[in-house]
Scaffold this motif. Structure first.
Motif, PDB file in Angstrom:
ATOM      1  N   VAL A  42       0.850  -1.196   0.000  1.00 40.16           N
ATOM      2  CA  VAL A  42       0.000   0.000   0.000  1.00 40.16           C
ATOM      3  C   VAL A  42       0.886   1.247   0.000  1.00 40.16           C
ATOM      4  O   VAL A  42       0.628   2.202  -0.744  1.00 40.16           O
ATOM      5  CB  VAL A  42      -0.968  -0.002   1.211  1.00 40.16           C
ATOM      6  CG1 VAL A  42      -1.724   1.314   1.306  1.00 40.16           C
ATOM      7  CG2 VAL A  42      -1.939  -1.174   1.124  1.00 40.16           C
ATOM      8  N   ARG A  45       2.241   1.842  -3.389  1.00 41.07           N
ATOM      9  CA  ARG A  45       1.213   2.423  -4.258  1.00 41.07           C
ATOM     10  C   ARG A  45       1.006   3.902  -3.937  1.00 41.07           C
ATOM     11  O   ARG A  45       0.783   4.710  -4.832  1.00 41.07           O
ATOM     12  CB  ARG A  45      -0.109   1.670  -4.116  1.00 41.07           C
ATOM     13  CG  ARG A  45      -0.114   0.332  -4.785  1.00 41.07           C
ATOM     14  CD  ARG A  45      -1.499  -0.286  -4.923  1.00 41.07           C
ATOM     15  NE  ARG A  45      -2.193  -0.469  -3.663  1.00 41.07           N
ATOM     16  CZ  ARG A  45      -3.372   0.088  -3.356  1.00 41.07           C
ATOM     17  NH1 ARG A  45      -4.003   0.859  -4.205  1.00 41.07           N
ATOM     18  NH2 ARG A  45      -3.942  -0.157  -2.196  1.00 41.07           N
ATOM     19  N   LEU A  46       1.096   4.239  -2.660  1.00 42.34           N
ATOM     20  CA  LEU A  46       0.934   5.631  -2.256  1.00 42.34           C
ATOM     21  C   LEU A  46       1.996   6.508  -2.908  1.00 42.34           C
ATOM     22  O   LEU A  46       1.730   7.650  -3.278  1.00 42.34           O
ATOM     23  CB  LEU A  46       1.014   5.746  -0.729  1.00 42.34           C
ATOM     24  CG  LEU A  46       0.736   7.114  -0.144  1.00 42.34           C
ATOM     25  CD1 LEU A  46      -0.729   7.495  -0.334  1.00 42.34           C
ATOM     26  CD2 LEU A  46       1.103   7.141   1.329  1.00 42.34           C
ATOM     27  N   VAL A  49       1.085   8.257  -6.174  1.00 40.60           N
ATOM     28  CA  VAL A  49       0.110   9.352  -6.219  1.00 40.60           C
ATOM     29  C   VAL A  49       0.851  10.656  -6.486  1.00 40.60           C
ATOM     30  O   VAL A  49       1.928  10.907  -5.926  1.00 40.60           O
ATOM     31  CB  VAL A  49      -0.679   9.431  -4.888  1.00 40.60           C
ATOM     32  CG1 VAL A  49      -1.617  10.636  -4.872  1.00 40.60           C
ATOM     33  CG2 VAL A  49      -1.438   8.138  -4.645  1.00 40.60           C
ATOM     34  N   LEU A  64      -8.318  10.601  -0.624  1.00 37.87           N
ATOM     35  CA  LEU A  64      -8.031   9.744  -1.776  1.00 37.87           C
ATOM     36  C   LEU A  64      -9.190   8.777  -2.002  1.00 37.87           C
ATOM     37  O   LEU A  64      -9.851   8.353  -1.050  1.00 37.87           O
ATOM     38  CB  LEU A  64      -6.733   8.976  -1.546  1.00 37.87           C
ATOM     39  CG  LEU A  64      -5.482   9.848  -1.399  1.00 37.87           C
ATOM     40  CD1 LEU A  64      -4.290   8.997  -0.992  1.00 37.87           C
ATOM     41  CD2 LEU A  64      -5.193  10.604  -2.675  1.00 37.87           C
ATOM     42  N   ASP A  65      -9.444   8.431  -3.246  1.00 38.37           N
ATOM     43  CA  ASP A  65     -10.542   7.536  -3.598  1.00 38.37           C
ATOM     44  C   ASP A  65     -10.321   6.114  -3.084  1.00 38.37           C
ATOM     45  O   ASP A  65     -11.270   5.408  -2.784  1.00 38.37           O
ATOM     46  CB  ASP A  65     -10.716   7.492  -5.118  1.00 38.37           C
ATOM     47  CG  ASP A  65     -11.097   8.842  -5.690  1.00 38.37           C
ATOM     48  OD1 ASP A  65     -11.708   9.644  -4.957  1.00 38.37           O
ATOM     49  OD2 ASP A  65     -10.789   9.092  -6.865  1.00 38.37           O
ATOM     50  N   ASP A  66      -9.086   5.712  -2.990  1.00 42.13           N
ATOM     51  CA  ASP A  66      -8.733   4.360  -2.546  1.00 42.13           C
ATOM     52  C   ASP A  66      -8.663   4.359  -1.009  1.00 42.13           C
ATOM     53  O   ASP A  66      -7.832   5.051  -0.414  1.00 42.13           O
ATOM     54  CB  ASP A  66      -7.375   3.994  -3.159  1.00 42.13           C
ATOM     55  CG  ASP A  66      -6.935   2.594  -2.843  1.00 42.13           C
ATOM     56  OD1 ASP A  66      -6.980   2.191  -1.651  1.00 42.13           O
ATOM     57  OD2 ASP A  66      -6.509   1.891  -3.770  1.00 42.13           O
ATOM     58  N   ALA A  67      -9.527   3.569  -0.376  1.00 34.10           N
ATOM     59  CA  ALA A  67      -9.614   3.546   1.090  1.00 34.10           C
ATOM     60  C   ALA A  67      -8.297   3.119   1.738  1.00 34.10           C
ATOM     61  O   ALA A  67      -7.907   3.671   2.770  1.00 34.10           O
ATOM     62  CB  ALA A  67     -10.750   2.635   1.533  1.00 34.10           C
ATOM     63  N   GLU A  68      -7.614   2.140   1.147  1.00 33.47           N
ATOM     64  CA  GLU A  68      -6.338   1.688   1.728  1.00 33.47           C
ATOM     65  C   GLU A  68      -5.295   2.805   1.676  1.00 33.47           C
ATOM     66  O   GLU A  68      -4.546   2.998   2.640  1.00 33.47           O
ATOM     67  CB  GLU A  68      -5.801   0.468   0.984  1.00 33.47           C
ATOM     68  CG  GLU A  68      -6.519  -0.808   1.308  1.00 33.47           C
ATOM     69  CD  GLU A  68      -5.867  -2.001   0.638  1.00 33.47           C
ATOM     70  OE1 GLU A  68      -5.805  -3.054   1.297  1.00 33.47           O
ATOM     71  OE2 GLU A  68      -5.418  -1.888  -0.526  1.00 33.47           O
ATOM     72  N   LEU A  69      -5.245   3.525   0.565  1.00 30.48           N
ATOM     73  CA  LEU A  69      -4.291   4.626   0.461  1.00 30.48           C
ATOM     74  C   LEU A  69      -4.625   5.717   1.469  1.00 30.48           C
ATOM     75  O   LEU A  69      -3.732   6.275   2.104  1.00 30.48           O
ATOM     76  CB  LEU A  69      -4.269   5.185  -0.959  1.00 30.48           C
ATOM     77  CG  LEU A  69      -3.738   4.265  -2.045  1.00 30.48           C
ATOM     78  CD1 LEU A  69      -3.762   4.966  -3.400  1.00 30.48           C
ATOM     79  CD2 LEU A  69      -2.338   3.769  -1.735  1.00 30.48           C
ATOM     80  N   GLN A  70      -5.906   6.016   1.632  1.00 26.98           N
ATOM     81  CA  GLN A  70      -6.302   7.046   2.589  1.00 26.98           C
ATOM     82  C   GLN A  70      -5.979   6.613   4.016  1.00 26.98           C
ATOM     83  O   GLN A  70      -5.526   7.429   4.825  1.00 26.98           O
ATOM     84  CB  GLN A  70      -7.787   7.384   2.459  1.00 26.98           C
ATOM     85  CG  GLN A  70      -8.208   8.548   3.333  1.00 26.98           C
ATOM     86  CD  GLN A  70      -7.457   9.837   3.013  1.00 26.98           C
ATOM     87  OE1 GLN A  70      -7.346  10.236   1.871  1.00 26.98           O
ATOM     88  NE2 GLN A  70      -6.922  10.477   4.042  1.00 26.98           N
ATOM     89  N   GLN A  71      -6.164   5.356   4.329  1.00 23.59           N
ATOM     90  CA  GLN A  71      -5.802   4.849   5.655  1.00 23.59           C
ATOM     91  C   GLN A  71      -4.297   4.998   5.889  1.00 23.59           C
ATOM     92  O   GLN A  71      -3.864   5.323   7.000  1.00 23.59           O
ATOM     93  CB  GLN A  71      -6.220   3.391   5.814  1.00 23.59           C
ATOM     94  CG  GLN A  71      -7.709   3.212   5.941  1.00 23.59           C
ATOM     95  CD  GLN A  71      -8.116   1.745   5.926  1.00 23.59           C
ATOM     96  OE1 GLN A  71      -7.320   0.848   5.626  1.00 23.59           O
ATOM     97  NE2 GLN A  71      -9.378   1.497   6.248  1.00 23.59           N
TER      98      GLN A  71
END
Length: 81
Positions: A42, A45-46, A49, A64-71
């Motif tokens: 994750v 992937r971050l 961005v 961010l649209d992706d919940a894992e990235l926002q977490q």
């Protein structure tokens, strides 16, 4: 993880915006050693961005649209300075 791989990640944490650099590098130093391989993925992937969008996510202006990235952003933001 080899030292070369860790150096490559450190390089990817250098964004050209000192504030982002500090946030990402702090997590790499403090969080990386203790998280699962999934969370490491994750984080990788971050790093893909774009800087302006990532900075707005850290400021809470545009999640961010992706919940894992926002977490991950939230976890990095909570790290003590």
């Amino acid at each position: 993880m080899s030292e070369a791989e860790l150096r490559a990640l450190r390089w990817r944490c250098r964004r050209g915006m000192r504030e982002l650099d500090q946030l990402l590098e702090r997590w790499l130093e403090r969080g990386w050693p203790q998280v699962s391989e999934h969370e490491r993925g994750v984080f990788r992937r971050l790093l893909d961005v774009e800087d302006p969008r990532l900075w707005r996510a850290f400021l809470g202006q545009e999640p961010l649209d992706d919940a894992e990235l926002q977490q991950m952003v939230d976890a990095i933001a909570r790290l003590p300075h």
